[in-house]
Design a protein around this motif. Structure first.
Motif, short mmCIF file in Angstrom:
data_model
loop_
_atom_site.label_atom_id
_atom_site.label_comp_id
_atom_site.label_asym_id
_atom_site.label_seq_id
_atom_site.Cartn_x
_atom_site.Cartn_y
_atom_site.Cartn_z
N GLY A 158 -15.44 -19.30 -25.63
CA GLY A 158 -15.02 -20.45 -24.85
C GLY A 158 -13.81 -21.15 -25.47
N ILE A 159 -13.84 -21.33 -26.79
CA ILE A 159 -12.69 -21.94 -27.48
C ILE A 159 -11.46 -21.05 -27.37
N GLU A 160 -11.67 -19.78 -27.52
CA GLU A 160 -10.55 -18.82 -27.41
C GLU A 160 -9.93 -18.88 -26.02
N ASP A 161 -10.77 -19.02 -24.99
CA ASP A 161 -10.25 -19.09 -23.63
C ASP A 161 -9.46 -20.37 -23.41
N LEU A 162 -9.94 -21.49 -23.98
CA LEU A 162 -9.21 -22.75 -23.86
C LEU A 162 -7.82 -22.66 -24.49
N GLN A 163 -7.67 -21.82 -25.49
CA GLN A 163 -6.39 -21.68 -26.17
C GLN A 163 -5.51 -20.60 -25.54
N SER A 164 -5.99 -19.98 -24.49
CA SER A 164 -5.22 -18.92 -23.84
C SER A 164 -4.03 -19.51 -23.10
N PRO A 165 -2.95 -18.74 -22.92
CA PRO A 165 -1.76 -19.24 -22.19
C PRO A 165 -2.09 -19.73 -20.79
N LEU A 166 -3.03 -19.05 -20.11
CA LEU A 166 -3.38 -19.44 -18.74
C LEU A 166 -3.94 -20.85 -18.70
N LEU A 167 -4.90 -21.14 -19.56
CA LEU A 167 -5.50 -22.48 -19.55
C LEU A 167 -4.57 -23.52 -20.16
N GLN A 168 -3.75 -23.12 -21.11
CA GLN A 168 -2.77 -24.06 -21.64
C GLN A 168 -1.79 -24.48 -20.55
N GLN A 169 -1.37 -23.52 -19.74
CA GLN A 169 -0.48 -23.83 -18.61
C GLN A 169 -1.18 -24.74 -17.61
N GLU A 170 -2.45 -24.45 -17.33
CA GLU A 170 -3.21 -25.29 -16.40
C GLU A 170 -3.37 -26.70 -16.96
N ALA A 171 -3.60 -26.80 -18.27
CA ALA A 171 -3.74 -28.12 -18.90
C ALA A 171 -2.44 -28.91 -18.78
N ARG A 172 -1.30 -28.21 -18.99
CA ARG A 172 0.00 -28.90 -18.87
C ARG A 172 0.24 -29.36 -17.43
N ARG A 173 -0.19 -28.56 -16.46
CA ARG A 173 -0.04 -28.96 -15.06
C ARG A 173 -0.85 -30.21 -14.75
N ILE A 174 -2.10 -30.23 -15.21
CA ILE A 174 -2.95 -31.39 -14.96
C ILE A 174 -2.40 -32.62 -15.67
N GLU A 175 -1.94 -32.44 -16.92
CA GLU A 175 -1.37 -33.57 -17.67
C GLU A 175 -0.12 -34.10 -16.97
N ALA A 176 0.69 -33.20 -16.40
CA ALA A 176 1.88 -33.65 -15.67
C ALA A 176 1.49 -34.45 -14.44
N GLU A 177 0.43 -34.03 -13.73
CA GLU A 177 -0.03 -34.76 -12.56
C GLU A 177 -0.59 -36.13 -12.96
N ILE A 178 -1.31 -36.16 -14.08
CA ILE A 178 -1.83 -37.44 -14.57
C ILE A 178 -0.67 -38.36 -14.93
N SER A 179 0.34 -37.82 -15.58
CA SER A 179 1.51 -38.61 -15.98
C SER A 179 2.23 -39.17 -14.76
N ALA A 180 2.36 -38.34 -13.71
CA ALA A 180 3.03 -38.81 -12.48
C ALA A 180 2.22 -39.92 -11.82
N LEU A 181 0.91 -39.78 -11.80
CA LEU A 181 0.05 -40.81 -11.21
C LEU A 181 0.12 -42.11 -12.00
N MET A 182 0.13 -42.00 -13.31
CA MET A 182 0.21 -43.20 -14.15
C MET A 182 1.57 -43.88 -14.00
#
Length: 671
Positions: A158-182
């Motif tokens: 599970g930790i390894e998957d969280l560190q994968s490029p796919l989930l890192q990219q998804e995390a950056r997308r969500i963080e960007a959406e949160i930043s835009a909303l804020m």
């Protein structure tokens, strides 16, 4: 290397799906009709002209065995009357396009008990590599053995998957959406004092003065106020603009932004795709094996996907699995211009294995079942769910499961403690999969068989494990017949009843088999024959029926290697002691426990497991030798009858040799 044919997944057809009859179906139908006619003609002759009344103790059982086989063959060919071949466009190739934002959420259940963690890890890694939006996919390891090693492996993966490029990219997308909303929320806060001052200024103006005012600034402020309110008068925001006040609109807009930020924050927290579930097992309460494991995951509140992909611990899915299967669950509604879910409860795909040795000594290839048989069932809306490599609709499982739980609770209120274990997947049999499919069909849900290899697993590679698996299948199927007979079960169509019953009927064939293989032995040593004549009359009635029967079977299995069909026939006959054991264990009322099929080779020679077959094999050879000896000394009467029984005996030897050879089989040294 697999021999299961793969559906042509090209998109060179109109619409999103297409189905057609399998090739050579008309030829099969013609042969099937002739086969049934010739078979009935043969049986009529057997009943009216050939019974040896001097040995009714043998002739009647043989006749009953032949009638049993004819009825089974009749259901077999009827079950193959309408085999469907389906084609489907992948989820991302549908027309009109299916927006990714509307794709359903999917939970992948990997059911395990005592398998080695490295095998489960292989399956989990493959599940995480499935091509599907990461925010809509969850992988659950359902560890019924509650193993510390399995839990540790799951946490690490599970930790390894969280560190994968796919989930890192998804995390950056969500963080960007949160930043835009804020940022929007911050800008709204900065504008709030000015907008409120404007509204206060406009409210203080006398209505008649404002109406006749030619002040451009005042008109602009009023227009701006109306524009701000108009922006909020969309279908989603109509309630919060009902007050016709900028102040109220700002409060509502700010609340929506806070909710959106909270939702995105939850998405970020919930980004972990791999989860581990080990259900608690209360002493004194039935746990219901695999069915209980799956049901706990469904009803415990830890899972919520709209669809569930069930995988055995060793079945490795291919990346395209979900995109190839999920389109079956949707129809496009032209009137509303969007996709809607239909009444499909589950889609089953083939099972195959990547570890089958050359020659398939244990008869694991199942291209006859995962091919003509399943396609025939599919043509009658009776495709079987086989426990793995299938996607099920959660709504269907829960609705049907709750109904059956309600019925059980009405009978016994103490079963309330088992609520999380007996709803959804059927716990009424150790073959929970087929029983679940039958319940879904009886409730009006539909099914699909998709003939494309989308996952491969490990087959048992020793005779002991193979026989445990086959015995469980046989016992579970007969349990369903006893407890929920499809012939009397309400809600099933005639064709669905036929498809389920013919499968159950086939597990009684052990009794007919033992009669067929003993008749030549009895004749060799005693000269007793159950048929009054083996002359021209017999040949006239038997051989046409036999030849047409073989041609019909070959046509039904067209495209499947002849060696595999022969191996299937060998094991269908050679497993007669196991089938008799299964029938006896169920009807004698013995408690039957679910046994997990070992995923690692159990080394050894298993001659003790095939002693009945070995006994018959030895007696048959001795009978042939005794006949040859009598022929050599000139004391053999009716040589043509002996020749016919000799051919029958050799055929039986070829059938039995498969399982005797499997008892001695050892893997090559370099494997």
């Amino acid at each position: 290397m697999t021999s299961i044919s793969v559906v042509d997944n090209t998109s060179n057809f109109s619409g999103n799906s297409r189905s057609s009859l399998k090739k050579r179906t008309l030829l099969f139908r013609y042969l099937a009709e002739i086969n049934l006619i010739f078979g009935a003609w043969y049986l009529h002759w057997r009943i009216t002209h050939s019974i040896n009344f001097d040995v009714l103790w043998l002739s009647i059982p043989l006749l009953i065995a032949e009638i049993y086989s004819y009825v089974g063959g009749m259901m077999f060919v009827i079950g193959l009357w309408r085999p469907l071949v389906r084609q489907i466009k992948s989820l991302d190739q549908m027309s009109p396009p299916f927006p990714t934002s509307n794709w359903p959420t999917v939970d992948i259940f990997i059911a395990c008990y005592n398998e080695p963690p490295e095998i489960v890890e292989q399956t989990a890694r493959a599940a995480l590599r499935i091509d599907y939006p990461p925010n809509k996919l969850r992988v659950y390891i359902l560890d019924d053995g509650n193993s510390p090693e399995m839990r540790a492996m799951s946490e690490k993966l599970g930790i390894e998957d969280l560190q994968s490029p796919l989930l890192q990219q998804e995390a950056r997308r969500i963080e960007a959406e949160i930043s835009a909303l804020m940022k929007r929320s911050h800008e709204l806060e900065n504008l709030k004092p000015t907008l409120l001052d404007v509204e206060e200024f406009l409210e203080k103006l006398p209505p008649d003065k404002f109406k006749n005012s030619e002040d451009t600034s005042t008109k602009f402020l009023q227009s701006l106020r109306q524009f701000i309110l108009w922006l909020n008068l969309n279908p989603q925001n109509i309630d919060r603009a009902s007050g016709d006040s900028i102040h109220q609109s700002l409060i509502a807009e700010n609340k929506l932004l806070e909710e959106a930020i909270h939702q995105k924050s939850l998405e970020l927290v919930e980004l972990a795709r791999l989860r581990y579930i080990a259900r608690p097992k209360k002493p004194g309460v039935a746990h219901h094996a695999k069915a209980g494991n799956l049901n706990y995951a469904i009803f415990s509140g830890e899972t919520s996907g709209e669809f569930i992909l069930t995988l055995d611990a060793d079945h490795i899915p291919k990346p395209r699995f979900l995109k190839r299967v999920l389109p079956y669950f949707y129809n496009y509604n032209l009137f509303i211009g969007k996709y809607e879910q239909n009444q499909i409860a589950f889609v089953q795909t083939p099972q195959d294995f990547y570890n089958i040795p050359p020659g398939d000594p244990f008869g694991h290839r199942a291209n006859l079942f995962y091919g003509p048989l399943q396609q025939g069932k599919d043509g009658m809306n009776a495709a079987f769910y086989t426990g793995t490599n299938a996607v099920l609709r959660r709504e269907a499982l829960i609705s049907v499961g709750l109904q059956y739980f309600s019925d059980e609770y009405t009978k016994d209120e103490k079963r309330l403690d088992e609520f999380q274990l007996i709803g959804g997947v059927s716990s009424n049999s150790i073959t929970e999969d087929m029983n679940t499919a039958m319940r879904l069909h009886s409730a009006g849900w539909k099914s699909v068989y998709h003939h494309e290899l989308l996952a491969e697993g490990l087959a048992p590679d020793d005779l002991s494990s193979t026989l445990k698996q086959r015995l469980r299948w046989a016992q579970g199927t007969i349990q369903v017949l006893v407890r929920e007979n499809p012939l009397t079960k309400s809600g099933l169509s005639f064709w669905q009843r036929l498809q389920y019953f013919k499968t159950m009927y086939s597990y009684f064939s052990g009794f007919a088999t033992i009669i067929f293989i003993c008749c030549p032995i009895i004749y060799f040593f005693t000269g007793i024959i159950p048929v009054k004549t083996y002359g021209n009359d017999f040949a006239l009635h038997f051989f046409p029926a036999f030849i047409i029967n073989r041609l019909t079977f070959i046509t039904a299995g067209w495209g499947i290697p002849a060696r595999e069909i022969w191996r299937s026939e060998q094991f269908a006959i050679a497993l007669f002691p196991l089938l008799i054991q299964a029938v006896w264990s169920v009807f004698s009322g013995r408690q039957i426990k679910f046994q997990v099929t070992p995923k690692q080779r159990q080394s050894g020679i298993y001659i003790q497991l095939v002693w009945p077959q070995l006994l018959i094999f030895t007696l048959t050879i001795l009978g042939i030798i005794w006949t040859l000896y009598r022929f050599a000394i000139g004391s053999l009467n009716e040589p043509w009858v002996h020749l016919l029984n000799g051919a029958w005996a050799i055929y039986n030897l070829l059938l039995l040799w498969s399982i005797i050879r499997a008892a001695f089989w050892q893997p090559p040294q370099d494997i």
